[in-house]
Design a protein around this motif. Structure first.
Motif, PDB file in Angstrom:
ATOM      1  N   LEU A   6     -21.839 -27.307  21.120  1.00 47.62           N
ATOM      2  CA  LEU A   6     -22.357 -27.150  19.767  1.00 47.62           C
ATOM      3  C   LEU A   6     -22.919 -25.740  19.627  1.00 47.62           C
ATOM      4  CD1 LEU A   6     -23.153 -28.315  16.992  1.00 47.62           C
ATOM      5  CD2 LEU A   6     -25.282 -29.120  18.045  1.00 47.62           C
ATOM      6  N   VAL A   7     -22.307 -24.931  18.756  1.00 42.88           N
ATOM      7  CA  VAL A   7     -22.724 -23.538  18.621  1.00 42.88           C
ATOM      8  C   VAL A   7     -23.556 -23.284  17.380  1.00 42.88           C
ATOM      9  CG1 VAL A   7     -20.838 -22.587  19.984  1.00 42.88           C
ATOM     10  CG2 VAL A   7     -20.515 -22.925  17.530  1.00 42.88           C
ATOM     11  N   LEU A   8     -23.493 -24.203  16.401  1.00 43.35           N
ATOM     12  CA  LEU A   8     -24.222 -23.976  15.161  1.00 43.35           C
ATOM     13  C   LEU A   8     -24.262 -25.262  14.359  1.00 43.35           C
ATOM     14  CD1 LEU A   8     -25.435 -21.653  13.322  1.00 43.35           C
ATOM     15  CD2 LEU A   8     -23.186 -21.528  12.251  1.00 43.35           C
ATOM     16  N   ASP A   9     -25.383 -25.495  13.658  1.00 46.88           N
ATOM     17  CA  ASP A   9     -25.390 -26.552  12.664  1.00 46.88           C
ATOM     18  C   ASP A   9     -25.706 -25.940  11.308  1.00 46.88           C
ATOM     19  OD1 ASP A   9     -28.490 -27.052  12.255  1.00 46.88           O
ATOM     20  OD2 ASP A   9     -28.178 -27.078  14.417  1.00 46.88           O
ATOM     21  N   ILE A  10     -25.036 -26.477  10.292  1.00 48.18           N
ATOM     22  CA  ILE A  10     -25.060 -25.910   8.948  1.00 48.18           C
ATOM     23  C   ILE A  10     -25.505 -27.002   7.965  1.00 48.18           C
ATOM     24  CG2 ILE A  10     -23.626 -24.856   7.151  1.00 48.18           C
ATOM     25  CD1 ILE A  10     -21.725 -23.960   9.440  1.00 48.18           C
ATOM     26  N   PRO A  11     -26.469 -26.711   7.094  1.00 54.71           N
ATOM     27  CA  PRO A  11     -27.137 -25.440   6.807  1.00 54.71           C
ATOM     28  C   PRO A  11     -28.005 -24.960   7.966  1.00 54.71           C
ATOM     29  CG  PRO A  11     -27.461 -27.035   5.025  1.00 54.71           C
ATOM     30  CD  PRO A  11     -26.905 -27.783   6.172  1.00 54.71           C
ATOM     31  N   ALA A  12     -28.066 -23.644   8.124  1.00 58.54           N
ATOM     32  CA  ALA A  12     -28.904 -23.075   9.177  1.00 58.54           C
ATOM     33  C   ALA A  12     -30.382 -23.323   8.886  1.00 58.54           C
ATOM     34  CB  ALA A  12     -28.626 -21.578   9.302  1.00 58.54           C
ATOM     35  N   ASP A  13     -30.738 -23.395   7.625  1.00 59.83           N
ATOM     36  CA  ASP A  13     -32.105 -23.691   7.214  1.00 59.83           C
ATOM     37  C   ASP A  13     -32.398 -25.170   7.465  1.00 59.83           C
ATOM     38  OD1 ASP A  13     -34.538 -24.092   6.005  1.00 59.83           O
ATOM     39  OD2 ASP A  13     -33.961 -23.301   4.049  1.00 59.83           O
ATOM     40  N   ASP A  14     -33.292 -25.462   8.401  1.00 57.73           N
ATOM     41  CA  ASP A  14     -33.589 -26.849   8.758  1.00 57.73           C
ATOM     42  C   ASP A  14     -34.218 -27.638   7.617  1.00 57.73           C
ATOM     43  OD1 ASP A  14     -32.564 -26.594  11.301  1.00 57.73           O
ATOM     44  OD2 ASP A  14     -34.480 -26.011  12.195  1.00 57.73           O
ATOM     45  N   GLU A  15     -34.744 -26.938   6.633  1.00 56.67           N
ATOM     46  CA  GLU A  15     -35.355 -27.618   5.498  1.00 56.67           C
ATOM     47  C   GLU A  15     -34.311 -28.102   4.496  1.00 56.67           C
ATOM     48  OE1 GLU A  15     -38.638 -28.272   5.326  1.00 56.67           O
ATOM     49  OE2 GLU A  15     -38.676 -27.397   7.344  1.00 56.67           O
ATOM     50  N   MET A  16     -33.101 -27.597   4.615  1.00 52.17           N
ATOM     51  CA  MET A  16     -32.042 -27.952   3.666  1.00 52.17           C
ATOM     52  C   MET A  16     -31.145 -29.028   4.281  1.00 52.17           C
ATOM     53  SD  MET A  16     -29.195 -25.454   1.880  1.00 52.17           S
ATOM     54  CE  MET A  16     -28.149 -26.054   0.549  1.00 52.17           C
ATOM     55  N   LYS A  17     -31.008 -30.149   3.595  1.00 50.02           N
ATOM     56  CA  LYS A  17     -30.165 -31.234   4.059  1.00 50.02           C
ATOM     57  C   LYS A  17     -29.057 -31.506   3.047  1.00 50.02           C
ATOM     58  CE  LYS A  17     -32.795 -32.113   7.648  1.00 50.02           C
ATOM     59  NZ  LYS A  17     -32.319 -31.835   9.022  1.00 50.02           N
ATOM     60  N   LEU A  18     -27.956 -31.984   3.541  1.00 46.30           N
ATOM     61  CA  LEU A  18     -26.848 -32.399   2.694  1.00 46.30           C
ATOM     62  C   LEU A  18     -26.941 -33.907   2.490  1.00 46.30           C
ATOM     63  CD1 LEU A  18     -24.119 -30.327   4.534  1.00 46.30           C
ATOM     64  CD2 LEU A  18     -25.123 -29.764   2.308  1.00 46.30           C
ATOM     65  N   GLY A  19     -26.608 -34.371   1.278  1.00 47.48           N
ATOM     66  CA  GLY A  19     -26.706 -35.797   1.002  1.00 47.48           C
ATOM     67  C   GLY A  19     -25.623 -36.601   1.705  1.00 47.48           C
ATOM     68  N   PHE A  20     -24.365 -36.377   1.323  1.00 45.53           N
ATOM     69  CA  PHE A  20     -23.217 -37.032   1.949  1.00 45.53           C
ATOM     70  C   PHE A  20     -22.086 -36.018   2.023  1.00 45.53           C
ATOM     71  CE2 PHE A  20     -21.291 -41.210   3.030  1.00 45.53           C
ATOM     72  CZ  PHE A  20     -19.993 -40.782   3.242  1.00 45.53           C
TER      73      PHE A  20
END
Length: 330
Positions: A178-192
């Motif tokens: 695992l090289v990266l998770d997106i969004p890089a901003d941990d405060e930003m989440k995707l719904g679905f």
């Protein structure tokens, strides 16, 4: 991670450095906005059972099709001439939620079993994984795509896109890392995050079915902008992306600096089962138009485009067929 980022060439300033020219003629704009024309549909029957095509991918003039309830991917050349099938087992059957095709392998996610499987093009199992690096947290894989040695995987459990290395680079990355998770901003989440697409110059499109949006990120996971809102009766529910070869005449000011080549990108098509439609956007996410499907279409689930033949294929498992469209030449 540094290796991964260096290998991507997108600089977001390139995207917004494009200067809109003096303006194309109304005829060219009308041609660009014109929806494709419906041609036909294709039904697949096997042993007396009508199959339900669910996911599609066009790879080098070849169409790959998976079906609900079947642990295989069929391979078709032009005019739906079947050239073979790839059966997915581990040794238990894998029912692909999504899949991606590369030169020598196929990657498939099975959301029900919470695993990602890597197969040779002959169906031989190469590798599998189903946990985060901690070894305890299971993945919740949904859609996936492959680009430039990196697997992009939407995880609906954590609301993130995972970038996973598919290549060994001594001292830098190894397959499955695992090289990266997106969004890089941990405060930003995707719904679905129901569908994802990586452009040739490295932007990542994420169709968020819960938020009724398409979000765009840089190669290092930074949020940039949303696509235009879609003027539809029901909330937009993006489930699949594809890109054609029809370029936007309003982006053809040759005096502007465009090292990324973004203005040569075609229209972006997004399947919307909630509105039984397909919506088109220009390369930077400006809404162009929508096309209403054939009356037999019920709930389209994915789309693939063959730019050479200008054919568009739309899978609909509820209608139990693939719908075929064609767009006009540039």
């Amino acid at each position: 991670m540094n290796y991964y980022i260096r290998e991507k060439i997108l600089t977001i300033s390139f995207t917004f450095a494009l200067i809109i020219g003096c303006g194309p003629s109304d005829g060219k704009l009308d041609a660009f906005k014109k929806p494709p024309t419906y041609l036909d549909s294709k039904v697949f029957v096997e042993n007396g059972d009508t199959l339900m095509p669910a996911r599609l991918e066009m790879f080098k003039d070849t169409l790959f099709v998976s079906y609900l309830g079947h642990h295989k991917i069929d391979v078709f050349t032009g005019n739906f001439v079947k050239s073979g099938s790839i059966f997915l087992v581990d040794p238990q059957p894998i029912f692909p939620t999504s899949f991606a095709v590369a030169d020598s392998f196929i990657i498939a996610s099975d959301h029900a079993r919470k695993v990602v499987m890597i197969y040779g093009r002959d169906g031989s199992l190469k590798e599998s994984f189903g946990y985060f690096p901690d070894g305890n947290t299971q993945l919740s894989p949904f859609d996936l795509t492959y680009y430039g040695g990196v697997l992009y995987l939407s995880d609906i459990g954590i609301g993130k896109i995972l970038a996973i290395s598919m290549a060994d680079a001594a001292g830098i990355t190894e397959t499955g890392e695992l090289v990266l998770d997106i969004p890089a901003d941990d405060e930003m989440k995707l719904g679905f995050p129901a569908c994802i697409y990586v452009t040739f110059e490295g932007r990542l499109f994420v169709g968020d079915a819960e938020e009724s949006s398409v979000k765009v990120f840089t190669c290092d996971g930074q949020y940039i902008y949303d696509f235009d809102r879609v003027p539809a009766k029901n909330p937009f529910s993006p489930m699949g992306f594809a890109v054609d070869s029809k370029i936007d005449p309003s982006m053809q000011d040759v005096s502007s600096f465009d090292p990324s080549g973004i203005r040569e990108m075609g229209r972006i098509h997004a399947v919307d089962p909630n509105n039984r439609s397909v919506h088109m956007f220009n390369p930077v996410g400006k809404y162009v138009s929508s096309y209403e499907p054939d009356e037999k279409m019920v709930k389209p689930s994915d789309i693939a485009i063959d730019s050479k033949s200008r054919k568009i294929y739309i899978a609909d498992p509820r209608a139990k067929r693939i719908f075929i469209y064609e767009y006009e030449d540039i």
